[in-house]
Design a protein around this motif. Structure first.
Motif, mmCIF file in Angstrom:
data_model
loop_
_atom_site.group_PDB
_atom_site.id
_atom_site.type_symbol
_atom_site.label_atom_id
_atom_site.label_comp_id
_atom_site.label_asym_id
_atom_site.label_seq_id
_atom_site.Cartn_x
_atom_site.Cartn_y
_atom_site.Cartn_z
ATOM 1 N N CYS A 2 -2.470 -5.274 5.761
ATOM 2 C CA CYS A 2 -3.132 -4.017 6.127
ATOM 3 C C CYS A 2 -2.929 -3.038 4.980
ATOM 4 O O CYS A 2 -1.795 -2.778 4.567
ATOM 5 N N PHE A 4 -3.129 0.196 4.769
ATOM 6 C CA PHE A 4 -2.330 1.398 5.033
ATOM 7 C C PHE A 4 -0.850 1.050 5.212
ATOM 8 O O PHE A 4 0.015 1.851 4.840
ATOM 9 N N CYS A 5 -0.537 -0.128 5.781
ATOM 10 C CA CYS A 5 0.866 -0.558 5.813
ATOM 11 C C CYS A 5 1.384 -0.694 4.379
ATOM 12 O O CYS A 5 2.518 -0.295 4.084
ATOM 13 N N HIS A 44 2.372 0.307 12.625
ATOM 14 C CA HIS A 44 0.971 -0.109 12.697
ATOM 15 C C HIS A 44 0.448 -0.124 14.129
ATOM 16 O O HIS A 44 0.993 -0.813 14.993
ATOM 17 N N HIS A 97 -5.972 0.563 10.882
ATOM 18 C CA HIS A 97 -4.628 1.123 11.101
ATOM 19 C C HIS A 97 -4.907 2.579 11.453
ATOM 20 O O HIS A 97 -5.459 3.309 10.611
HETATM 21 ZN ZN ZN Z 1 -1.161 -1.229 9.074
#
Ligand code: ZN
Ligand code: AMP
Length: 113
Positions: A2, A4-5, A44, A97
């Motif tokens: 992901c 954004f993670c 998340h 996310h």
């Molecule tokens: Zn994420």
């Protein structure tokens, strides 16, 4: 995997605006206004539905709300800003996310879209 993670973990660079134990806030890479910051929970959740239904939903929702206000203050726009969340592909969510756009510095009118 992901994106954004990866940003939260520092694996992908970003222009950080604010961070605490619960949220990471950074400039949008493709801003639609002079101020365009993304407020992202460090945990998340795919979208706002998952956030709302999580046991930690209330905690993260409160922290997100506080972070939105903090970001607006940091950017000097706390008197006039707009917060947007897109939920689902049909509403324009492209990163799965959950995140909240804080937008300001443009001619924001009463018209939403
Ligand atoms: Zn994420
Ligand atoms: P949404 O369409 O609501 O899912 O919003 C996703 C947002 O993430 C868009 O405004 C993108 O410009 C932004 N975005 C995607 N990748 C990055 C990145 N690496 N750094 C900062 N913003 C990003």
């Amino acid at each position: 995997m992901c994106i954004f993670c990866d940003i939260v973990e520092g694996k992908i660079p970003s222009k950080k605006v604010y961070e605490n134990d619960y949220v990471f806030c950074f400039d949008d890479i493709n801003p639609v206004a002079p101020v365009h910051v993304l407020v992202v929970p460090k945990k998340h959740f795919d979208n706002i539905n998952e956030l709302a239904n999580s046991p930690e939903g209330a905690l993260y929702s409160a922290e997100i709300t506080k972070a939105v206000a903090e970001v607006a203050k940091i950017k000097g726009v706390n008197g006039a800003f707009r917060t947007i969340n897109n939920c689902g592909e049909g509403a324009g969510q492209t990163v799965m996310h959950v995140h909240f756009h804080v937008i300001a510095g443009a001619d924001l009118t009463e018209k939403l879209i």
